[in-house]
Design a protein around this motif. Structure first.
Motif, short mmCIF file in Angstrom:
data_model
loop_
_atom_site.label_atom_id
_atom_site.label_comp_id
_atom_site.label_asym_id
_atom_site.label_seq_id
_atom_site.Cartn_x
_atom_site.Cartn_y
_atom_site.Cartn_z
N LYS A 294 44.26 29.26 43.64
CA LYS A 294 43.16 28.76 42.80
C LYS A 294 42.22 27.86 43.61
CE LYS A 294 43.92 25.51 39.84
NZ LYS A 294 44.41 24.74 38.66
N VAL B 135 39.01 29.29 42.10
CA VAL B 135 39.14 29.94 40.80
C VAL B 135 39.76 28.95 39.80
CG1 VAL B 135 40.29 31.79 39.53
CG2 VAL B 135 39.39 32.23 41.82
N HIS C 172 41.27 36.56 37.11
CA HIS C 172 40.13 35.71 37.46
C HIS C 172 39.52 36.08 38.82
CE1 HIS C 172 42.30 33.30 34.45
NE2 HIS C 172 41.15 32.70 34.20
N GLU D 159 35.88 35.73 39.61
CA GLU D 159 35.29 34.39 39.59
C GLU D 159 35.39 33.69 40.95
OE1 GLU D 159 37.33 32.26 36.54
OE2 GLU D 159 37.07 33.84 35.04
N ILE D 160 35.82 34.42 41.97
CA ILE D 160 36.01 33.80 43.29
C ILE D 160 34.72 33.14 43.77
CG2 ILE D 160 36.35 34.34 45.75
CD1 ILE D 160 38.43 36.38 44.94
#
Length: 586
Positions: A159, A164, A182, A185-186
């Motif tokens: 994360k 993320v 996710h 969403e990087i």
């Protein structure tokens, strides 16, 4: 004037008196340099370990101060440095995140309480002289758990590495599934900082190994993030998140909260952490002692680790144990006595007062990049290959521990690995090796041999038992005796070579007595050869030896053959053509 001499029973209170009086200026200078090097290196590590543990970043530094000093004063190793470690941090997060939100006041309180409990258990084991306990924990458990911890560390940092916003709690498969949801969403900016930090650390470690690669990598990552936030903020969007300024204070006083509920909830974790922490500390201490040409006292190390964690719980330090990285750096930097670890803790306090506010420039992405390096370094590929190729038993212990740590609870993984290694150990000791021995007429003096092709005496069988004769091995030995009587009823006499028997308990002694009585009932007898004094004493204490049994015990094979030959059925000997013994031709 009368000189005060400490009672030997209380010598554990002053282990430092064994090295402090002999400290020279040369030793002190070497320790001073090693201490300064170690204090600098622990800065990024302490913050990183605290992040792994779910603690506020400064607590990783606090755990490397007072606990390190106490462990050095009351331990027996000259080079072991205690403090926060990756494995202990992972276990802490795994155990406590289900009771409180990581980083919260309740979470910190539980961590301090757990630390105190671990310290009490460690100290109790040390005072009870139970230092040999770690010998029963297979090295494969440590290797498997550490490798799994490394994988989990990397997974939990995904994360921050990729920027993320996701939940990184749970087991490996849950983290990977959550990351997959996710992945779109990087953040390019956070990923770039993390990747540059990671590559910088790899490059420095490979080509300039004398420079602390973690510090260089984090400096480069921090400078890159600062530049990107200042000059390219509009292009990348959101600013790159940082750790935030650390308080430039000495460890504040704290106290564990020992309620019955906390003790009940934390007891399993405390025991698991104690087992792993002591194994880690003693293993590192023994490794460095072997390289340094001295020995350590396992019991004293237990005491030192226990006192360090008890003290740490009152000075805002969470669970500390022997650190692979800090101890290795301490040794390589030329440390000669525990003074290096003591000064390292003092220097760390001074450094924190000066540089703690600079942590506001430390990006979380850079921390993730460094933790990827830490995780990779924890996996001992060489030792894993050695385990996989050398032993099926150790391979099974490694795989069970590794899989349990990845997909179950970490504390359960430790218990599962330890339990399996003990089961395999007991299985191995419960099946002592039993081999037939026969005089070899081809060798000088008719030396005994295990060659199955050699002719046996029709009336006498020689067996050698290698292993302890206790309640766990009695069924295996009795089965061998029963099988021998059934397959060779003509061999009514049995001579047991006992040189390989180190221990006999009550059931083992009774098994020997039962076998002797059965053979006497069938017209034969049983004899013991080369009985160790300790085993003889045990047989006498249990009351299993009759007066006539004393005449059936021989301290050499030659004496046994001469004595037993007189008891053989001479009518059988008259028609025997084997001539096994030299007495047969007389």
């Amino acid at each position: 004037m009368t000189r005060f001499v400490l009672n030997p029973a209380l010598s554990w209170l002053t282990p430092f008196m064994k090295w402090a009086p002999g400290l020279t200026r040369r030793d002190a200078k070497a320790d001073l340099i090693a201490a300064l090097t170690g204090a600098i290196v622990v800065l990024p590590q302490g913050v990183a370990f605290a992040v792994i543990a779910g603690m506020p970043p400064q607590y990783g530094l606090y755990a490397g101060m007072i606990p390190a000093i106490i462990a050095a004063l009351f331990g027996s190793s000259r080079h072991l440095v205690s403090g926060p470690t990756t494995a202990a941090s992972v276990v802490l997060f795994s155990a406590l995140s289900g009771f409180a939100t990581p980083g919260s006041a309740d979470y910190v309180m539980l961590a301090l309480t757990l630390t105190f409990m671990v310290g009490v258990i460690e100290l109790s084991l040390g005072l009870a002289r139970m230092g040999a306990l770690v010998n029963f924990i297979s090295h494969s458990v440590v290797v498997g758990f550490t490798a799994a911890a490394a994988v989990l560390i990397a997974a939990k940092q995904l994360k921050y590495f990729f920027g993320v916003d996701m939940n990184s709690a749970g087991h490996l498969h849950e983290i990977l599934i959550e990351f997959g949801r996710h992945v779109i969403e990087i953040s390019p900016a956070e990923t770039l900082v993390a990747a540059v930090t990671l590559l910088t650390g790899i490059a420095v470690k490979r080509w300039v190994p004398r420079i602390p690669y973690m510090i260089v990598a984090m400096l480069v990552g921090s400078l890159l993030a600062t530049a990107m936030n200042r000059w390219f903020g509009d292009f990348f969007g959101d600013a790159i998140a940082t750790v935030g300024a650390l308080p430039s204070t000495l460890p504040p006083l704290s106290a564990p909260t020992l309620t019955l509920e906390n003790i009940r909830d934390l007891a399993p974790t405390a025991l698991a952490v104690t087992l792993f922490a002591l194994t880690e500390a003693v293993s590192i201490g023994r490794s460095l002692a072997a390289r340094g040409g001295y020995r350590i006292d396992g019991n004293q190390e237990f005491i030192g680790q226990g006192l360090s964690n008890i003290a740490g719980s009152f000075f805002s330090g969470y669970v500390a144990t022997g650190s692979f990285n800090r101890s290795g750096v301490n040794y390589e930097a030329g440390a000669r006595t525990p003074l290096a670890a003591i000064l390292g803790g003092v220097f760390l306090m001074a450094i924190v007062l000066l540089v703690a506010p600079l942590a506001s420039y430390l990006p979380k992405a850079a921390m993730a990049g460094v933790l990827f390096l830490v995780a990779w370094g924890l996996i001992d590929f060489k030792e894993i290959r050695h385990i996989l190729h050398s032993s099926m038993r150790e391979t099974s212990v490694f795989l069970v521990t590794f899989a349990a740590a990845l997909f179950l609870e970490l504390t359960f993984a430790i218990f599962a690995g330890v339990l399996l290694s003990l089961v395999l150990y007991l299985e191995r000791t419960s099946r002592p090796r039993i081999v037939t021995r026969t005089p070899d007429p081809r060798s000088p003096g008719r030396a005994f041999s295990s060659d199955p092709e050699l002719t046996q005496c029709p009336q006498l069988r020689f067996l050698r038992l290698d292993g302890s004769l206790f309640f766990g091995s009695v069924p295996h030995v009795q089965d061998a005796f029963d099988r021998l009587r059934a397959e060779h009823p003509e061999q009514k006499h049995l001579a047991l070579i006992a040189s390989g028997i180190n221990f006999v308990d009550l059931q083992g002694a009774e098994a020997l007595t039962d076998e002797a009585q059965q053979r006497r009932a069938n017209g034969g007898d049983m004899y013991l050869i080369k009985v160790k004094q300790r085993v003889w004493d045990m047989l006498g204490q249990c009351g299993c030896m009759e007066d006539r049994d004393d005449r059936n015990v021989f301290q050499s094979k030659e004496a046994a053959i001469r004595g037993i030959y007189q008891k053989l059925d001479k009518s059988v000997c008259a028609t025997c053509e084997a001539h096994i013994f030299s007495e047969c031709s007389r």
